[in-house]
Design a protein around this motif. Structure first.
Motif, PDB file in Angstrom:
ATOM      1  N   GLU A 397       0.853  -1.187   0.000  1.00 20.50           N
ATOM      2  CA  GLU A 397       0.000   0.000   0.000  1.00 20.50           C
ATOM      3  C   GLU A 397       0.889   1.237   0.000  1.00 20.50           C
ATOM      4  O   GLU A 397       1.993   1.244   0.544  1.00 20.50           O
ATOM      5  CB  GLU A 397      -0.897   0.018   1.255  1.00 20.50           C
ATOM      6  N   ASN A 399       1.349   3.738   1.804  1.00 17.35           N
ATOM      7  CA  ASN A 399       1.039   4.306   3.113  1.00 17.35           C
ATOM      8  C   ASN A 399       2.180   3.991   4.057  1.00 17.35           C
ATOM      9  O   ASN A 399       3.127   3.294   3.709  1.00 17.35           O
ATOM     10  CB  ASN A 399      -0.276   3.748   3.656  1.00 17.35           C
ATOM     11  N   PRO A 458      -6.097   3.048   3.821  1.00 16.78           N
ATOM     12  CA  PRO A 458      -7.158   2.172   4.340  1.00 16.78           C
ATOM     13  C   PRO A 458      -7.299   2.343   5.847  1.00 16.78           C
ATOM     14  O   PRO A 458      -6.311   2.492   6.579  1.00 16.78           O
ATOM     15  CB  PRO A 458      -6.688   0.779   3.958  1.00 16.78           C
ATOM     16  N   THR A 507      -5.433  -5.244   4.739  1.00 15.01           N
ATOM     17  CA  THR A 507      -6.227  -4.064   5.082  1.00 15.01           C
ATOM     18  C   THR A 507      -7.608  -4.209   4.475  1.00 15.01           C
ATOM     19  O   THR A 507      -7.865  -5.098   3.662  1.00 15.01           O
ATOM     20  CB  THR A 507      -5.572  -2.780   4.547  1.00 15.01           C
ATOM     21  N   ASN A 508      -8.509  -3.311   4.850  1.00 14.56           N
ATOM     22  CA  ASN A 508      -9.868  -3.386   4.315  1.00 14.56           C
ATOM     23  C   ASN A 508      -9.950  -2.899   2.882  1.00 14.56           C
ATOM     24  O   ASN A 508     -11.031  -2.882   2.284  1.00 14.56           O
ATOM     25  CB  ASN A 508     -10.835  -2.586   5.189  1.00 14.56           C
ATOM     26  N   SER A 509      -8.816  -2.508   2.268  1.00 12.17           N
ATOM     27  CA  SER A 509      -8.827  -2.145   0.847  1.00 12.17           C
ATOM     28  C   SER A 509      -8.966  -3.377  -0.033  1.00 12.17           C
ATOM     29  O   SER A 509      -9.230  -3.265  -1.222  1.00 12.17           O
ATOM     30  CB  SER A 509      -7.549  -1.387   0.489  1.00 12.17           C
ATOM     31  N   ASN A 510      -8.751  -4.563   0.547  1.00  9.71           N
ATOM     32  CA  ASN A 510      -8.957  -5.804  -0.187  1.00  9.71           C
ATOM     33  C   ASN A 510     -10.453  -5.949  -0.468  1.00  9.71           C
ATOM     34  O   ASN A 510     -11.254  -6.065   0.458  1.00  9.71           O
ATOM     35  CB  ASN A 510      -8.450  -6.978   0.646  1.00  9.71           C
ATOM     36  N   SER A 517     -19.111  -2.104   4.144  1.00 11.64           N
ATOM     37  CA  SER A 517     -18.863  -1.258   2.990  1.00 11.64           C
ATOM     38  C   SER A 517     -19.653   0.048   3.103  1.00 11.64           C
ATOM     39  O   SER A 517     -20.869   0.032   3.271  1.00 11.64           O
ATOM     40  CB  SER A 517     -19.264  -1.996   1.705  1.00 11.64           C
TER      41      SER A 517
END
Length: 934
Positions: A397, A399, A458, A507-510, A517
């Motif tokens: 990421e 980040n 994320p 991360t929740n970006s997956n 959501s």
């Protein structure tokens, strides 16, 4: 009645009868064809002959002097009288003739030399009846001696008739002195009981240098102080970790590997009842996987160990199950803040049959789901910390993981082990023993972190780290004193280990993770945390899976044959079948899958010769055939020992030993690069065909000195050169995709290493043995060639150049004992996490601010210091024995550093800046345990 009368007067008539028989040239004739059956189990020869004469109604005469001291072990079925006598007299120096009148005369064999006899038997613990292998048996007034085999049996053969003073000695036991009379052709056998000394702790630890002669040289019987009221301070809490009290053993810090005299962890082997146990640890390397109440003795084999022990380039540690026979029934219960221990004994004996049966069962388990020991839980929380450098590299990421704050954390620790051991003593010369062990442990942590506000990254980051180990061991051993000269032992065993490791990071970006959501900011932390856990169970979070298993079947037979009291030979043969599997997935390392099977056939021969009164020489060699390599490997070894019990400065003993040592089953420690990795490494095994087998050359010297009954000094030094050893190749694991991923080359490379070390231990008793002080120092110089990784020779990452120890024990009252221990370690390097040197060096940047990881020898950790204080209270109760123990661990509350990691510093104007964050051991923490013996 006629037989008994004949027996009394036969001493007068025998010469005349034999003369008559000789002049008539009468040969043994067949008795009437009647057949009889007899069973004799240790009966005297005179009793056996009387039984035959009475049952068969046969006239029989002999001189009582020629049958004195001879025992009979024989079983005959449906045999005639001559056949019975041939069987009964076959192992003796006697024969028989039959006169024309039908009278049978027992006579000496004409060709027999009447001037020699033998002395054999078994040495046991007088309190438990447990055999004592490796005990020394010495002739005090003549040259010669021996030691007991694995079953505690000994043989002194070919002794000239006469009187002998015998000295029996063994580490942890009072010496025994006996005077025996050996008659012509006499096979003198007995069981010798040795009294345990008042020891500091259990189990007893036996090292390789065993003095042959006790420092006390009295002939007044067994040297035991009947007025000694001081007893042991209890069992070690961990039979393996507590070995750091001994020279050359490095196992002092939690989560650190066990190392023997500077060797890698995979260069020694830990065994249980002479059977290898793979990964014998619980909770990573924090505890051993064996209940301390199941172990009675630990044998420590270091540099220069002997030929029979096997093939390991560093050494061996053999733990023995505690099969005792104190009472018919015995039950022990112990509890501390982390675990419960339960142990029970059963004992049965038949004096008429000279047989006995002992069985021991022990079990240990923790209760994390019921009570979480606060110190361990806090330690897990501190150690399970997110490493920003590793996270940024793996998550992919744009980040900075340092911008995430802790939100949720959970940990789970579960372990248990079960031990069952038995010993069936068929008679005084045959023993069948067996043991069984199974252990399982799990440790896992998972955490959820949330990004700081106003960061375009994320919002949530989740990590899980889970480990599972499973061990099994089973063995059966049959041992027998076959003859006064031959002692044999046969063992069949099976051992297996399975290890599974799973690491998840995401991360929740997956998009596959359904974490609220569009409503992330409104989701409660616990709900997000549970959502990640469900996603991980369904393999929706990127994960690494590592699996390793090994199965090992062994059949071995060993024997000792005594030619004279000065000379005996040991020999053995062993067959090994090994199967292992390695499976690494591709989150961290290139995928590796290896499935191996190997067969090994080995044998050894060793001669032991005692010259004069105090010299002992041993020389032998192993020969091993490895089917995967298709060739034989030799390992010559030898030792020289000299004991001087009556010198002007006290008793002293010196021993030199050395030889060639190889290794055919290899262990590799793979660094765990996970950002929250709790256990720093995991183990894989290989026994495939290698271009060169690991090899080491040992030279070792030890000096044992007792200037008085209150002082003992042990000094040892060693040098080990390893022209061929193996280390993990992280270049192959991370970068070289052309290598065969099913072979050992996928994760290993050859290198060279050397070790030089010195160890000193001073034991001093004070205040009429109420107190004892142990002072120790260890120096280790270790160098390993890491040219492929760093371009030069370096000190090994596990090296501890200087270690100081001070241990005091004080019996305040007979019921109350205090134990204080100080340990200091100086000179440690490789300060950063191993993943920095072995993973970031290849996968990350060359520098992080002012730091790089190319000079680990310069990354020096602060000295390690720890002081522990324990009180053990054992009151005398009528119904049971009780022990209360208070341990004040790290009493000075020092935060000793285990390793470092780097933390980015934000807000700097120019460039990236980092600071060191230390992972430390727990501070002061007390522990209370209680034990009941019923």
């Amino acid at each position: 009645m006629r037989y008994k009368l004949t027996r009394r007067i036969c001493g007068l008539l025998l010469p005349l009868l034999v003369l008559s028989a000789a002049s008539l040239k009468v040969q043994a004739q067949e008795h009437p064809s009647e057949q009889y059956s007899f069973t004799f189990r240790g009966a005297s020869l005179s009793q056996a002959l009387e039984a035959v004469a009475e049952k068969t109604e046969t006239d029989m005469v002999y001189d009582p002097a020629i049958v004195e001291g001879i025992s009979v072990y024989s079983r005959v079925e449906d045999q005639t009288v001559p056949q019975i006598l041939r069987d009964v007299l076959g192992a003796t120096s006697l024969d028989f003739i039959t006169l024309s009148s039908g009278t049978i005369v027992i006579v000496r064999k004409v060709s027999d030399d009447p001037s020699y006899g033998s002395y054999s038997g078994k040495i046991v613990d007088s309190y438990t009846g447990e055999p004592l292998p490796g005990a020394t048996v010495r002739l005090a007034n003549a040259s010669g001696g021996t030691s007991t085999g694995k079953s505690g049996r000994f043989v002194l053969d070919n002794l000239v008739s006469g009187s002998y003073s015998i000295i029996f000695s063994y580490v942890g036991y009072e010496a025994v002195y006996k005077t025996i009379e050996i008659g012509p052709r006499q096979d003198y056998r007995e069981e010798v009981e040795m009294e345990p000394k008042s020891v500091d702790f259990l189990p007893i630890v036996v090292t390789g240098h065993l003095p042959q002669v006790s420092s006390k040289s009295t002939d007044n019987g067994q040297s035991v102080d009947p007025g000694n009221e001081w007893t042991t301070t209890g069992r070690m809490e961990d039979a393996i970790r507590s070995l750091n009290l001994f020279s050359g053993v490095q196992y002092g810090s939690p989560m650190m590997d066990f190392h023997l005299q500077g060797g890698q962890r995979g260069e020694h082997r830990i065994m249980l009842d002479n059977v290898p146990v793979y990964n014998p640890y619980s909770f990573g390397q924090m505890f051993s996987a064996f209940s301390p109440y199941a172990i009675s003795k630990v044998q420590l084999y270091k540099a220069g160990y002997g030929t029979p022990e096997g093939s390991q380039i560093a050494g061996l540690i053999n733990l023995q199950h505690d099969v005792t026979g104190i009472d018919d029934r015995d039950l022990t219960f112990q509890a501390d803040p982390l675990s419960l221990n339960l142990r029970g004994n059963l004992y049965w004996s038949d004096d008429e049959e000279e047989s006995s049966f002992k069985v021991m069962g022990a079990a240990r388990s923790n209760y994390w789901n019921v009570y979480r020991e606060p110190n361990l839980e806090n330690t897990l929380r501190r150690w399970d910390d997110l490493d920003p450098l590793m996270t940024n590299l793996l998550v992919n990421e744009e980040n900075d993981a340092a911008l995430y704050e802790p939100l949720e954390h959970n940990s789970d620790v579960r372990f248990y082990d079960v031990h069952l051991a038995s010993e069936y003593e068929i008679d005084s010369y045959k023993t069948l023993s067996s043991s069984f062990y199974v252990g399982e442990n799990d440790v896992s942590t998972d955490m959820l972190r949330q990004a700081l506000p106003s960061n375009d990254i994320p919002e949530y980051l989740y990590a899980q780290d889970a480990y599972h180990w499973n061990n099994f061991m089973g063995q059966a051993t049959y041992s027998q004193l076959v003859s006064p000269r031959l002692d044999m032992s046969t063992q069949l065993s099976f051992s297996s280990n399975q290890f599974n490791h799973r690491y998840l990071l995401g991360t929740n970006s997956n998009p596959t993770i359904p974490v609220y959501s569009g409503l992330l900011n409104a989701a409660p932390a616990q709900e997000v945390y549970e959502d990640f856990k469900r996603a991980s169970e369904n393999n929706l979070v990127p994960n690494q899976r590592s699996r390793n298993s090994i199965k090992h079947l062994i059949y071995r037979t060993d024997g000792t044959y005594s030619f004279t009291p000065q000379l005996n030979f040991e020999a053995g043969v062993q067959f090994d079948y090994v199967k292992s599997e390695v499976n690494l997935s591709d989150l961290f390392y290139l995928p590796t899958l290896s499935d191996q099977q190997s067969s090994l056939l080995s044998s050894y021969l060793k001669g032991n010769w005692v010259s004069g009164e105090y010299w002992k020489f041993s020389l032998g060699s192993r020969l091993t055939y490895v089917n995967t390599a298709g060739r034989f490997y030799t390992e010559p070894r030898g030792s020289i020992q000299f004991d001087k019990p009556d010198s002007g400065i006290g008793y002293w003993s010196v021993k030199f030993s050395g030889g060639v040592y190889r290794q055919f089953i290899n262990q590799f420690e793979i660094t765990n690069p996970g950002p929250t990795s709790l256990v720093p490494s995991f183990t894989i095994w290989s026994h495939a065909s290698l271009s060169a087998m690991p090899e080491a050359w040992h030279i070792s010297n030890s000096f044992h000195f007792e200037p008085s009954d209150h002082t003992t000094l042990n000094l040892e030094w060693f040098y080990k050169w390893q022209p061929t050893t193996y280390t993990v190749s992280y270049e192959n694991l991370l970068e070289d995709e052309t290598i065969d991923r099913s072979g050992m080359g996928a994760f290993a490379q050859t290198t060279e290493m050397e070790n030089l070390g010195v160890g000193l231990r001073l034991h001093q008793s004070i205040a009429n043995r109420k107190g004892k002080v142990i002072l120790g120092y260890d120096f280790n110089h270790n160098r390993i060639n890491l040219d492929n990784q760093f371009g030069r020779v370096l000190p090994a990452s596990w090296s501890e150049p200087h270690r100081f120890q001070l241990r005091t024990l004080w019996h305040i009252f007979p019921e109350l004992t205090a134990v204080a221990q100080w340990q200091s370690i100086l000179g440690r390097s490789w300060g950063f996490r191993q993943s920095y040197y072995n993973y970031l060096l290849y996968e990350g940047s060359n520098r992080f601010g002012e730091y790089d990881f190319t000079h680990p020898e310069d990354d020096r950790l602060a000295p390690f210091h720890q002081f522990d204080l324990s009180f053990v209270y054992s009151p005398s109760l009528s119904m049971m024995d009780m022990e209360l123990r208070l341990d004040l661990i790290n009493l000075l509350d020092r935060r000793n550093t285990i390793d470092w990691r780097l933390q980015p510093i934000h807000g700097e104007e120019e460039g990236d800046q980092y600071e060191i964050k230390k992972r430390s051991m727990p501070g002061f923490h007390p522990s209370i345990s209680i034990q009941f013996n019923m």
